[in-house]
Design a protein around this motif. Structure first.
Motif, mmCIF file in Angstrom:
data_model
loop_
_atom_site.group_PDB
_atom_site.id
_atom_site.type_symbol
_atom_site.label_atom_id
_atom_site.label_comp_id
_atom_site.label_asym_id
_atom_site.label_seq_id
_atom_site.Cartn_x
_atom_site.Cartn_y
_atom_site.Cartn_z
ATOM 1 N N HIS A 93 0.657 -1.178 -0.101
ATOM 2 C CA HIS A 93 -0.048 -0.282 0.051
ATOM 3 C C HIS A 93 0.805 1.208 -0.032
ATOM 4 C CE1 HIS A 93 -3.365 2.583 1.138
ATOM 5 N NE2 HIS A 93 -2.466 3.208 1.735
ATOM 6 N N ASP A 147 -4.529 0.997 -2.592
ATOM 7 C CA ASP A 147 -4.836 -0.391 -2.392
ATOM 8 C C ASP A 147 -4.910 -1.274 -3.541
ATOM 9 O OD1 ASP A 147 -5.473 0.144 0.272
ATOM 10 O OD2 ASP A 147 -7.615 0.763 0.167
ATOM 11 N N MET A 191 -5.017 -8.240 1.729
ATOM 12 C CA MET A 191 -5.589 -6.904 1.896
ATOM 13 C C MET A 191 -6.927 -6.463 2.491
ATOM 14 S SD MET A 191 -4.732 -3.673 1.451
ATOM 15 C CE MET A 191 -3.235 -3.495 0.324
#
Length: 304
Positions: A97, A155, A172
């Protein structure tokens, strides 16, 4: 709506269990060992994605669940966030990220925006309290909109990096659920609400990497998140309008992936170059001002 509220309540209960478990299992924390582990994971992400070298990872003992990157390609990861992670895959999500912010030029873009807003605020004369509030509100809304878009982009960039490096991208989703603060009111928040980020991440994985999406991820946080995801998908499948919007968004993200891939192969980008120019101009301005006064140097950005 009722189903979603029930899922959110279950999600909240799951987070309480995760938080309690994490606290008891991280009483002995070896900062040097964690630094080494993060360096190794960062190396894999960089090597497998043909990223330029020069990224530095730094571990902080701060208890906040936070991480950030800066214009110098430094990634700071706080102990509070590391305590939330369960394995190397979730650590890869954290680093991916922040690398996403660097790759997409978010750090330089934010620095430019901060400089421009600061200069504008300094030149605007606020004769009343109301005018001062208006200037402050304009500054807040500008940074809010920029930050939300950047978080979504970072993301999905992280997901691409993880897939190429052999990590399960659904980590994630698991990580985002662990970071969920239970708030979905993000009108003036700099980060999007966790539910939106979770859906954004999962939808991208399911559309771009459908085989990997079917494998799932072995964590309580992911399983709880998937309950909410399933309800949202069910609602979307029942609405042609929502489905059309979803298809359009995912097609755009797939095209943007090519642009991100090109950025990954470059050591810098337009935003970095622009920031360097503005920074040089500010330094020149500061030097010219110091000729008439001894206390006019520009303040350095405080360490977070």
């Amino acid at each position: 709506m009722k189903k979603i509220l029930i899922a959110l309540f279950a999600l909240f209960l799951g987070l309480q269990v995760n938080a309690a478990t994490t606290t008891t299992t991280t009483s002995k924390w070896d900062q040097a060992a964690m630094q080494k582990k993060l360096n190794n994971i960062a190396y894999v992400l960089i090597k497998k994605n043909n990223l330029p070298s020069g990224i530095t990872i730094k571990v902080s003992t701060d208890a906040d669940a936070n991480a950030y990157s800066n214009i110098n390609k430094e990634i700071y990861v706080y102990k509070g966030l590391l305590d939330l992670t369960s394995d190397d895959t979730e650590l890869a999500a954290v680093l991916g990220h922040e690398m996403g912010h660097i790759i997409n030029g978010h750090c330089a873009k934010q620095s430019i925006l901060n400089s421009v807003i600061a200069n504008m605020a300094g030149s605007v004369k606020t004769e009343t309290a109301g005018q001062a509030i208006g200037v402050a509100a304009a500054q807040q809304m500008s940074t809010t909109k920029l930050s939300r878009k950047d978080e979504f982009e970072a993301d999905v960039t992280a997901i691409d990096l993880m897939v190429n490096a052999g990590y399960n991208p659904l980590a994630m989703v698991s990580l985002l659920n662990k970071m969920n603060d239970g708030s979905n009111f993000d009108l003036v928040a700099s980060h999007p609400s966790s539910e939106k980020r979770i859906m954004n991440a999962y939808d991208y994985i399911a559309y771009t990497y459908p085989t990997l999406a079917k494998k799932g991820f072995n964590s309580t946080a992911y399983n709880n998140a998937y309950k909410l995801i399933s309800l949202n998908i069910e609602e979307r499948n029942a609405s042609p309008k929502l489905m059309k919007k979803y298809q359009k968004e995912q097609q755009k993200l797939k095209k943007d992936k090519i642009k991100r891939a090109k950025k990954m192969l470059k050591s810098g980008n337009a935003w970095t170059t622009s920031y360097a120019v503005i920074n040089a101009m500010n330094q020149e301005q500061g030097q010219s001002q110091t000729q008439s006064t001894t206390n006019s140097q520009l303040p350095t950005e405080p360490e977070k």
